[in-house]
Design an enzyme around this catalytic site. Structure first.
Site, PDB file in Angstrom:
ATOM      1  CG  ASN A   1      -4.478   4.228   7.915  1.00 17.80           C
ATOM      2  OD1 ASN A   1      -4.221   5.203   7.149  1.00 17.80           O
ATOM      3  ND2 ASN A   1      -5.301   4.097   8.938  1.00 17.80           N
TER       4      ASN A   1
ATOM      5  CG  HIS B   1      -8.849   6.553   5.411  1.00 13.53           C
ATOM      6  ND1 HIS B   1      -7.472   6.766   4.790  1.00 13.53           N
ATOM      7  CD2 HIS B   1      -8.779   6.265   6.788  1.00 13.53           C
ATOM      8  CE1 HIS B   1      -6.676   6.430   5.943  1.00 13.53           C
ATOM      9  NE2 HIS B   1      -7.383   6.163   7.036  1.00 13.53           N
TER      10      HIS B   1
ATOM     11  CB  CYS C   1      -7.227   9.251   7.919  1.00 11.37           C
ATOM     12  SG  CYS C   1      -5.909   8.605   9.004  1.00 11.37           S
TER      13      CYS C   1
HETATM   14  O1  UT7 Z   1      -7.013   5.943   9.968  1.00 17.06           O
HETATM   15  C1  UT7 Z   1      -7.924   6.286  10.879  1.00 17.06           C
HETATM   16  C2  UT7 Z   1      -9.091   5.464  11.230  1.00 17.06           C
HETATM   17  N1  UT7 Z   1      -8.338   4.375  11.628  1.00 17.06           N
HETATM   18  C3  UT7 Z   1      -8.978   3.272  12.004  1.00 17.06           C
HETATM   19  O2  UT7 Z   1     -10.126   3.457  11.512  1.00 17.06           O
HETATM   20  C4  UT7 Z   1      -8.754   2.024  12.697  1.00 17.06           C
HETATM   21  C5  UT7 Z   1      -9.971   1.493  13.647  1.00 17.06           C
HETATM   22  N2  UT7 Z   1      -9.398   0.274  14.334  1.00 17.06           N
HETATM   23  C6  UT7 Z   1      -9.271  -0.740  13.658  1.00 17.06           C
HETATM   24  O3  UT7 Z   1      -9.168  -1.048  12.772  1.00 17.06           O
HETATM   25  C7  UT7 Z   1      -9.161  -2.168  14.605  1.00 17.06           C
HETATM   26  O4  UT7 Z   1      -9.734  -1.707  15.916  1.00 17.06           O
HETATM   27  C8  UT7 Z   1      -7.978  -2.917  14.866  1.00 17.06           C
HETATM   28  C9  UT7 Z   1      -7.514  -3.285  13.639  1.00 17.06           C
HETATM   29  C10 UT7 Z   1      -6.792  -1.530  15.363  1.00 17.06           C
HETATM   30  C11 UT7 Z   1      -8.060  -3.873  15.877  1.00 17.06           C
HETATM   31  O5  UT7 Z   1      -8.881  -4.764  15.502  1.00 17.06           O
HETATM   32  P1  UT7 Z   1     -10.065  -5.339  16.550  1.00 17.06           P
HETATM   33  O6  UT7 Z   1     -10.992  -6.331  16.003  1.00 17.06           O
HETATM   34  O7  UT7 Z   1     -10.814  -4.120  17.214  1.00 17.06           O
HETATM   35  O8  UT7 Z   1      -9.162  -5.949  17.823  1.00 17.06           O
HETATM   36  P2  UT7 Z   1      -8.904  -5.416  19.187  1.00 17.06           P
HETATM   37  O9  UT7 Z   1      -8.163  -4.081  19.483  1.00 17.06           O
HETATM   38  O10 UT7 Z   1     -10.435  -5.589  20.103  1.00 17.06           O
HETATM   39  O11 UT7 Z   1      -8.222  -6.504  19.977  1.00 17.06           O
HETATM   40  C12 UT7 Z   1      -8.508  -8.076  19.743  1.00 17.06           C
HETATM   41  C13 UT7 Z   1      -7.299  -8.905  20.179  1.00 17.06           C
HETATM   42  C14 UT7 Z   1      -6.766  -8.251  21.518  1.00 17.06           C
HETATM   43  O12 UT7 Z   1      -6.586  -9.544  22.488  1.00 17.06           O
HETATM   44  P3  UT7 Z   1      -7.649  -9.956  23.639  1.00 17.06           P
HETATM   45  O13 UT7 Z   1      -7.444  -8.548  24.405  1.00 17.06           O
HETATM   46  O14 UT7 Z   1      -8.818 -10.132  22.956  1.00 17.06           O
HETATM   47  O15 UT7 Z   1      -6.716 -11.140  24.329  1.00 17.06           O
HETATM   48  C15 UT7 Z   1      -5.424  -7.798  21.194  1.00 17.06           C
HETATM   49  O16 UT7 Z   1      -4.418  -7.700  22.125  1.00 17.06           O
HETATM   50  O17 UT7 Z   1      -6.380  -8.854  19.157  1.00 17.06           O
HETATM   51  C16 UT7 Z   1      -5.180  -8.709  20.079  1.00 17.06           C
HETATM   52  N3  UT7 Z   1      -4.221  -7.840  18.987  1.00 17.06           N
HETATM   53  C17 UT7 Z   1      -3.534  -8.441  18.247  1.00 17.06           C
HETATM   54  N4  UT7 Z   1      -3.160  -9.772  18.023  1.00 17.06           N
HETATM   55  C18 UT7 Z   1      -2.172 -10.073  17.261  1.00 17.06           C
HETATM   56  C19 UT7 Z   1      -4.131  -6.630  18.838  1.00 17.06           C
HETATM   57  N5  UT7 Z   1      -3.368  -6.275  17.785  1.00 17.06           N
HETATM   58  C20 UT7 Z   1      -2.706  -7.664  17.262  1.00 17.06           C
HETATM   59  C21 UT7 Z   1      -1.850  -7.899  16.553  1.00 17.06           C
HETATM   60  N6  UT7 Z   1      -1.502  -9.068  16.370  1.00 17.06           N
HETATM   61  N7  UT7 Z   1      -1.101  -7.243  15.659  1.00 17.06           N
END
Ligand code: UT7
Length: 325
Positions: free
Chosen positions: A282, A251, A111
């Site tokens: 993204n 980004h 990215c």
């Molecule tokens: O381009 C390069 C750079 N990339 C980035 O900067 C991406 C960085 N990361 C992020 O943007 C975020 O970490 C995400 C958007 C990928 C995830 O958001 P988060 O707030 O960190 O969520 P999490 O991974 O901690 O997951 C929270 C909950 C989980 O459930 P539990 O374990 O709390 O029950 C996940 O299983 O959300 C769940 N979850 C979803 N639920 C519905 C994860 N993906 C989804 C989904 N729909 N698509």
């Protein structure tokens, strides 16, 4: 002599994939995607459309806006993690589609690819190697996204952005460049198979190893930290004040990361930070050049304005550029 962007262009494929469409594919919902990422829809290619196709369309627009002809381009740098093939580089395929024979290469900094490529274009222009360099970010991430993995498939989209950098005696210039990297974090955001370490095999296909794998939480934390630090350092190097900045083009990975940058700058996001990830998700190396083209088209940047480009991605890689447009 200064470095000037004389033309930009973008191209996104026509097919729109909404959050509601994704609800039918994996266990997710529009509310979760919007609130956790800011994304509402993304563009996805169809059939055998590849990175060079999107890049060529964006480049044609950039060349036209610059008032140039393809023959005026001296070299091509294509930032991508989704090249048409491992080799030859996508840059040659783009040159061929533009009807020119020119040197070029692909740059893989995920990215951060457009920021790294712009830094390289700067050096090559300053040393007099070339006069006009076409820098492109082009990605077809839909082909390396695991459409069964809700942790990643809701985040990414396809698209291309292009910019032509030239050297002349205008007031425009690149004021400072700040690049960083940490290979110790390689396995937090990567595609395990398909390279020389783990070539394609029945096993790698069965185990779904030809897709993006990401530790979202760790990537998020590092992205916030390194993007705000990069902005801080590039401001210092350029010897400017936060108030001097007309627009930050970050980004486009997550609205919460972008909000953290706005908070660091002490500004309302709507005022000084460009956002279009609601429409495209993204798009990795393509996200900054697409946003740059839109910001210019919408009149958010005018000649003489100070603009910051800032990126973070796989590697981990990060970086920022301060430029006077
Ligand atoms: O381009 C390069 C750079 N990339 C980035 O900067 C991406 C960085 N990361 C992020 O943007 C975020 O970490 C995400 C958007 C990928 C995830 O958001 P988060 O707030 O960190 O969520 P999490 O991974 O901690 O997951 C929270 C909950 C989980 O459930 P539990 O374990 O709390 O029950 C996940 O299983 O959300 C769940 N979850 C979803 N639920 C519905 C994860 N993906 C989804 C989904 N729909 N698509």
């Amino acid at each position: 002599m200064g470095i000037r962007i004389i033309g930009t262009g973008k191209y996104v494929p026509p097919k729109v994939l909404t959050n509601h469409d994704l609800e039918k594919m994996v266990e997710t919902n529009d509310e979760w995607i919007r609130s956790r990422t800011g994304i509402i829809e993304r563009r996805i290619v169809e059939g055998d459309i590849a990175a060079s196709d999107l890049a060529t369309e964006a480049s044609k627009i950039a060349i036209e806006k610059a008032g140039l002809k393809p023959e005026d381009i001296d070299a091509i740098i294509c930032a991508t993690i989704t090249p048409d093939m491992v080799f030859p580089a996508t840059a040659y395929l783009i040159a061929d589609k533009l009807g020119i024979k020119r040197p070029g290469f692909d740059l893989n900094a995920a990215c951060s690819g457009f920021v790294y490529s712009s830094a390289l274009a700067y050096s090559m222009l300053k040393t007099g190697i070339f006069k006009n360099i076409l820098v492109i970010g082009s990605e077809v991430l839909s082909k390396i996204v695991d459409w069964q993995d809700r942790n990643t498939c809701v985040l990414f989209g396809d698209g291309a952005g292009a910019a032509i950098y030239t050297i002349d005696n205008s007031e425009s210039d690149i004021l400072a460049i700040e690049l960083g990297g940490d290979g110790g974090c390689a396995d937090l955001l990567y595609m395990p198979a398909g390279g020389s370490k783990m070539p394609a095999s029945e096993e790698t296909v069965k185990n779904r190893l030809h897709f993006i794998k990401m530790n979202g939480r760790e990537t998020f934390k590092m992205a916030v930290r390194m993007m705000t630090e990069s902005v801080e350092k590039v401001i210092q190097k350029a010897n400017i004040k936060k108030e001097d900045i007309k627009l930050v083009i970050p980004h486009q990975a997550n609205i919460r990361i972008i909000d953290a940058i706005a908070e660091y700058l002490g500004v309302r996001r709507e005022e000084k930070v460009f956002v279009n990830l609601d429409k495209y998700g993204n798009t990795s190396a393509a996200s900054i050049p697409i946003a740059l083209d839109e910001a210019i088209s919408q009149g958010k940047i005018n000649r003489g304005d100070i603009v910051i480009l800032v990126a973070f991605g796989g590697g981990f890689s990060w970086g920022a550029i301060a430029l006077r447009y």
